[in-house]
Design a protein around this motif. Structure first.
Motif, PDB file in Angstrom:
ATOM      1  N   HIS A 187       0.842  -1.203   0.000  1.00 18.74           N
ATOM      2  CA  HIS A 187       0.000   0.000   0.000  1.00 18.74           C
ATOM      3  C   HIS A 187       0.879   1.256   0.000  1.00 18.74           C
ATOM      4  CE1 HIS A 187      -3.089   2.908   1.251  1.00 18.74           C
ATOM      5  NE2 HIS A 187      -2.199   3.319   2.138  1.00 18.74           N
ATOM      6  N   ASN A 188       1.869   1.271   0.873  1.00 18.57           N
ATOM      7  CA  ASN A 188       2.756   2.431   0.964  1.00 18.57           C
ATOM      8  C   ASN A 188       3.578   2.623  -0.306  1.00 18.57           C
ATOM      9  OD1 ASN A 188       2.012   3.288   3.573  1.00 18.57           O
ATOM     10  ND2 ASN A 188       3.323   1.729   4.501  1.00 18.57           N
ATOM     11  N   VAL A 189       3.958   1.514  -0.913  1.00 21.23           N
ATOM     12  CA  VAL A 189       4.702   1.612  -2.172  1.00 21.23           C
ATOM     13  C   VAL A 189       3.886   2.352  -3.217  1.00 21.23           C
ATOM     14  CG1 VAL A 189       5.471   0.256  -4.159  1.00 21.23           C
ATOM     15  CG2 VAL A 189       6.276  -0.334  -1.869  1.00 21.23           C
ATOM     16  N   TRP A 190       2.587   2.019  -3.339  1.00 13.87           N
ATOM     17  CA  TRP A 190       1.769   2.683  -4.358  1.00 13.87           C
ATOM     18  C   TRP A 190       1.559   4.167  -4.048  1.00 13.87           C
ATOM     19  CZ3 TRP A 190       1.792   0.699  -8.779  1.00 13.87           C
ATOM     20  CH2 TRP A 190       1.784  -0.688  -8.964  1.00 13.87           C
ATOM     21  N   VAL A 191       1.455   4.506  -2.751  1.00 15.56           N
ATOM     22  CA  VAL A 191       1.356   5.922  -2.377  1.00 15.56           C
ATOM     23  C   VAL A 191       2.638   6.654  -2.765  1.00 15.56           C
ATOM     24  CG1 VAL A 191       1.157   7.538  -0.438  1.00 15.56           C
ATOM     25  CG2 VAL A 191      -0.277   5.488  -0.504  1.00 15.56           C
ATOM     26  N   LEU A 192       3.768   6.036  -2.484  1.00 15.49           N
ATOM     27  CA  LEU A 192       5.053   6.667  -2.779  1.00 15.49           C
ATOM     28  C   LEU A 192       5.334   6.702  -4.283  1.00 15.49           C
ATOM     29  CD1 LEU A 192       6.995   5.059   0.181  1.00 15.49           C
ATOM     30  CD2 LEU A 192       6.530   7.502  -0.099  1.00 15.49           C
ATOM     31  N   VAL A 193       4.838   5.712  -5.015  1.00 15.43           N
ATOM     32  CA  VAL A 193       4.940   5.756  -6.483  1.00 15.43           C
ATOM     33  C   VAL A 193       4.179   6.957  -7.019  1.00 15.43           C
ATOM     34  CG1 VAL A 193       4.177   4.616  -8.601  1.00 15.43           C
ATOM     35  CG2 VAL A 193       5.394   3.306  -6.861  1.00 15.43           C
ATOM     36  N   ALA A 194       2.974   7.191  -6.489  1.00 18.09           N
ATOM     37  CA  ALA A 194       2.185   8.339  -6.924  1.00 18.09           C
ATOM     38  C   ALA A 194       2.899   9.644  -6.597  1.00 18.09           C
ATOM     39  CB  ALA A 194       0.809   8.307  -6.260  1.00 18.09           C
ATOM     40  N   ALA A 195       3.503   9.719  -5.407  1.00 17.77           N
ATOM     41  CA  ALA A 195       4.247  10.928  -5.022  1.00 17.77           C
ATOM     42  C   ALA A 195       5.460  11.127  -5.924  1.00 17.77           C
ATOM     43  CB  ALA A 195       4.686  10.817  -3.563  1.00 17.77           C
ATOM     44  N   GLN A 196       6.146  10.022  -6.212  1.00 15.05           N
ATOM     45  CA  GLN A 196       7.311  10.102  -7.096  1.00 15.05           C
ATOM     46  C   GLN A 196       6.920  10.594  -8.477  1.00 15.05           C
ATOM     47  OE1 GLN A 196      10.719  10.210  -6.857  1.00 15.05           O
ATOM     48  NE2 GLN A 196      11.130   8.046  -6.495  1.00 15.05           N
ATOM     49  N   ALA A 197       5.789  10.124  -8.982  1.00 10.70           N
ATOM     50  CA  ALA A 197       5.349  10.493 -10.323  1.00 10.70           C
ATOM     51  C   ALA A 197       4.895  11.940 -10.389  1.00 10.70           C
ATOM     52  CB  ALA A 197       4.212   9.571 -10.768  1.00 10.70           C
ATOM     53  N   LEU A 198       4.104  12.383  -9.404  1.00 11.62           N
ATOM     54  CA  LEU A 198       3.529  13.725  -9.443  1.00 11.62           C
ATOM     55  C   LEU A 198       4.503  14.787  -8.942  1.00 11.62           C
ATOM     56  CD1 LEU A 198       0.997  15.373 -10.076  1.00 11.62           C
ATOM     57  CD2 LEU A 198       0.193  14.904  -7.754  1.00 11.62           C
ATOM     58  N   LEU A 199       4.887  14.679  -7.695  1.00 16.15           N
ATOM     59  CA  LEU A 199       5.821  15.649  -7.128  1.00 16.15           C
ATOM     60  C   LEU A 199       7.193  15.562  -7.794  1.00 16.15           C
ATOM     61  CD1 LEU A 199       4.689  15.050  -3.491  1.00 16.15           C
ATOM     62  CD2 LEU A 199       4.884  17.334  -4.439  1.00 16.15           C
ATOM     63  N   ALA A 215      11.034   1.021   2.387  1.00 15.69           N
ATOM     64  CA  ALA A 215      11.615  -0.119   3.100  1.00 15.69           C
ATOM     65  C   ALA A 215      11.141  -0.214   4.543  1.00 15.69           C
ATOM     66  CB  ALA A 215      13.139  -0.020   3.073  1.00 15.69           C
ATOM     67  N   ASP A 216      10.525   0.843   5.082  1.00 19.09           N
ATOM     68  CA  ASP A 216      10.194   0.893   6.505  1.00 19.09           C
ATOM     69  C   ASP A 216       9.289  -0.251   6.950  1.00 19.09           C
ATOM     70  OD1 ASP A 216      11.707   3.142   6.841  1.00 19.09           O
ATOM     71  OD2 ASP A 216      10.031   4.541   7.018  1.00 19.09           O
ATOM     72  N   THR A 217       8.266  -0.550   6.169  1.00 19.69           N
ATOM     73  CA  THR A 217       7.290  -1.580   6.569  1.00 19.69           C
ATOM     74  C   THR A 217       7.435  -2.869   5.765  1.00 19.69           C
ATOM     75  OG1 THR A 217       5.672  -0.562   5.065  1.00 19.69           O
ATOM     76  CG2 THR A 217       5.589   0.107   7.381  1.00 19.69           C
ATOM     77  N   ALA A 218       8.517  -2.985   5.010  1.00 17.85           N
ATOM     78  CA  ALA A 218       8.712  -4.148   4.137  1.00 17.85           C
ATOM     79  C   ALA A 218       9.526  -5.233   4.839  1.00 17.85           C
ATOM     80  CB  ALA A 218       9.412  -3.724   2.852  1.00 17.85           C
ATOM     81  N   SER A 219       9.216  -6.479   4.515  1.00 17.85           N
ATOM     82  CA  SER A 219      10.024  -7.594   5.004  1.00 17.85           C
ATOM     83  C   SER A 219      11.375  -7.602   4.289  1.00 17.85           C
ATOM     84  CB  SER A 219       9.306  -8.918   4.725  1.00 17.85           C
ATOM     85  OG  SER A 219       9.238  -9.148   3.318  1.00 17.85           O
ATOM     86  N   ALA A 243      10.505  -3.242  -3.073  1.00 19.41           N
ATOM     87  CA  ALA A 243       9.800  -2.033  -2.634  1.00 19.41           C
ATOM     88  C   ALA A 243      10.583  -0.789  -3.014  1.00 19.41           C
ATOM     89  CB  ALA A 243       9.569  -2.089  -1.122  1.00 19.41           C
ATOM     90  N   ILE A 244      11.892  -0.824  -2.765  1.00 20.19           N
ATOM     91  CA  ILE A 244      12.731   0.323  -3.101  1.00 20.19           C
ATOM     92  C   ILE A 244      12.720   0.576  -4.605  1.00 20.19           C
ATOM     93  CG2 ILE A 244      15.117   1.177  -3.137  1.00 20.19           C
ATOM     94  CD1 ILE A 244      15.532  -0.355  -0.477  1.00 20.19           C
ATOM     95  N   SER A 245      12.902  -0.479  -5.387  1.00 18.27           N
ATOM     96  CA  SER A 245      12.995  -0.292  -6.834  1.00 18.27           C
ATOM     97  C   SER A 245      11.663   0.119  -7.441  1.00 18.27           C
ATOM     98  CB  SER A 245      13.534  -1.565  -7.511  1.00 18.27           C
ATOM     99  OG  SER A 245      12.656  -2.650  -7.327  1.00 18.27           O
ATOM    100  N   TRP A 246      10.544  -0.376  -6.896  1.00 20.50           N
ATOM    101  CA  TRP A 246       9.238   0.013  -7.432  1.00 20.50           C
ATOM    102  C   TRP A 246       8.948   1.484  -7.181  1.00 20.50           C
ATOM    103  CZ3 TRP A 246       5.702  -4.692  -5.705  1.00 20.50           C
ATOM    104  CH2 TRP A 246       6.077  -5.809  -6.462  1.00 20.50           C
TER     105      TRP A 246
END
Length: 408
Positions: A16-28, A132-136, A143-146
């Motif tokens: 879930h957090n990855v997709w939020v951060l992907v959106a932030a990476q794309a927009l911001l 990476a914070d909540t990832a196994s 997670a980092i690469s996505w």
């Protein structure tokens, strides 16, 4: 459950957090290609001394370097969301000041705007760590690469916004692009409402604070990861900062420069869809080594000529090299410290990385504009300057593979 078995609940939250951060990476993240396309050209337009043309980009990176330890401590205390909103706010202020500087013809105001833009750039740098914070352990490289792959959209959006806004403020150039930056930050900060990363536990007298900075730096894995991250990012910035000046200086157009930067940023982020898989399969050291080889190849292609195809080829290889080198180094670093050391290590790492990038971006302008009488001579000097840094990172990686791994 073993230490290496993915925790399904944790990775559900992590995805879930990855997709939020992907959106932030794309927009911001779209503001960064705009800044790098227009920063040097705006500096050349506003500054009487052409050797200072890339100073705005240098100040973006300097602002990022100075802000990184502060933001890291804020995130360690108040959580990731607070730090990311501060970053977007800094980016919006930077865009406003940059527009003001261009419309008023003030290089000084424009430089202050660039410094504030560095606050955003620093915050963006922590997206990868937040992934990476909540990832196994098993999911962490992916997670980092996505999250880094989210930059693929920013590579398209940013340069296209440069083209769309190019004539908005005629006869004063470039201000439209910075107006777009303001909008990106104000809209993009809303994305962080959906971020679901718990705040770190409060520090008490009995809390294990982990190793000191000097103890962390003596760890070979951390030291080598930092060196490779510094070199990968600095060399990418060294060459990319000069690229718009070189492209235009060699007789091509601003739109050509934007297209070259688009290809470069696509190459920076497109491999992120599989970089994590490659790290899992081949090992992080081999992926970093491949990144250094790509960076060297970029310099070779750039030195072979100044046709548009050379610029495209060199900048694509430069992007690939940054992707493998920087994501590899980030993965190596993320696995080398404990949660209680997170703020200390990540702030220290990004301070060092952006410190080196500041030097590289400032040197880029000097090499480009003060190494001879032509754009070709300047471009040649920029690419030759890559050699000692590649040697340093390569030697560190070889040392770690031979000796340092046993000491880590």
């Amino acid at each position: 459950m073993t230490a290496t078995t993915p925790d399904i609940d944790t990775d559900r939250r992590a995805r879930h957090n990855v997709w939020v951060l992907v959106a932030a990476q794309a927009l911001l993240g779209s503001q960064m290609p705009i800044s790098f396309v227009l920063g040097g050209l705006s500096g050349q337009y506003l500054s009487v001394e052409k050797c200072l043309a890339t100073l705005p980009i240098s100040l973006i990176v300097l602002g990022s370097m100075l802000t990184a330890p502060v933001l890291s401590n804020i995130m360690q205390t108040y959580g990731r969301r607070a730090g990311f909103v501060i970053g977007a706010t800094g980016g919006a202020i930077g865009g406003i000041l940059s527009v003001w500087g261009l419309l008023s013809g003030s290089f000084g105001i424009f430089l202050v705007g660039s410094l504030f833009t560095g606050v955003y750039m620093s915050a963006q740098g922590f997206y990868r760590f937040a992934a990476a914070d909540t990832a196994s352990n098993a999911f962490r490289p992916k997670a980092i690469s996505w999250v880094m792959a989210g930059g693929l959209l920013s590579a398209i959006i940013g340069p296209q916004l440069v083209k769309v806004t190019d004539a908005i403020t005629d006869p004063i150039p470039f201000a439209g692009g910075y107006m777009a930056i303001v909008a990106l930050n104000l809209i993009g900060m809303l994305v962080f409402i959906f971020l679901d990363i718990p705040k770190p536990a409060p520090v008490t007298e009995t809390t294990d604070r982990g190793r000191s900075r000097m103890e962390l730096l003596r760890n070979p894995r951390i030291a080598v990861a930092m060196i490779c991250a510094m070199v990968s990012y600095a060399l990418m910035n060294l060459v990319m900062t000069s690229t718009p000046l070189a492209v235009v200086g060699c007789g091509f157009t601003t739109n050509d420069a934007a297209d070259v930067v688009t290809a470069h940023v696509l190459a920076m982020f497109a491999p992120s869809f599989f970089t994590g898989h490659l790290i899992t399969r081949f090992g992080v050291e081999r992926i970093i080594a491949a990144g250094l080889v790509f960076l060297a190849a970029a310099g070779v292609i750039a030195l072979m000529g100044v046709e548009l195809t050379n610029f495209f080829g060199a900048l694509v290889l430069l992007g690939l090299g940054w992707n493998f080198g920087f994501i590899g180094a980030t993965t190596m670093l993320a696995a080398a410290h404990r949660p209680e050391e997170r703020g200390r290590v990540q702030g220290m790492n990004d301070f060092a990385v952006f410190g080196m990038v500041t030097i590289a971006s400032f040197s880029s302008g000097i090499l480009m504009n003060c190494s001879g009488g032509s754009a070709v001579e300047g471009w040649t000097a920029v690419n030759y300057a890559m050699l000692p840094f590649l040697t340093l990172a390569g030697a560190a990686l070889i040392w770690f593979s031979m000796i340092g791994r046993r000491m880590a």
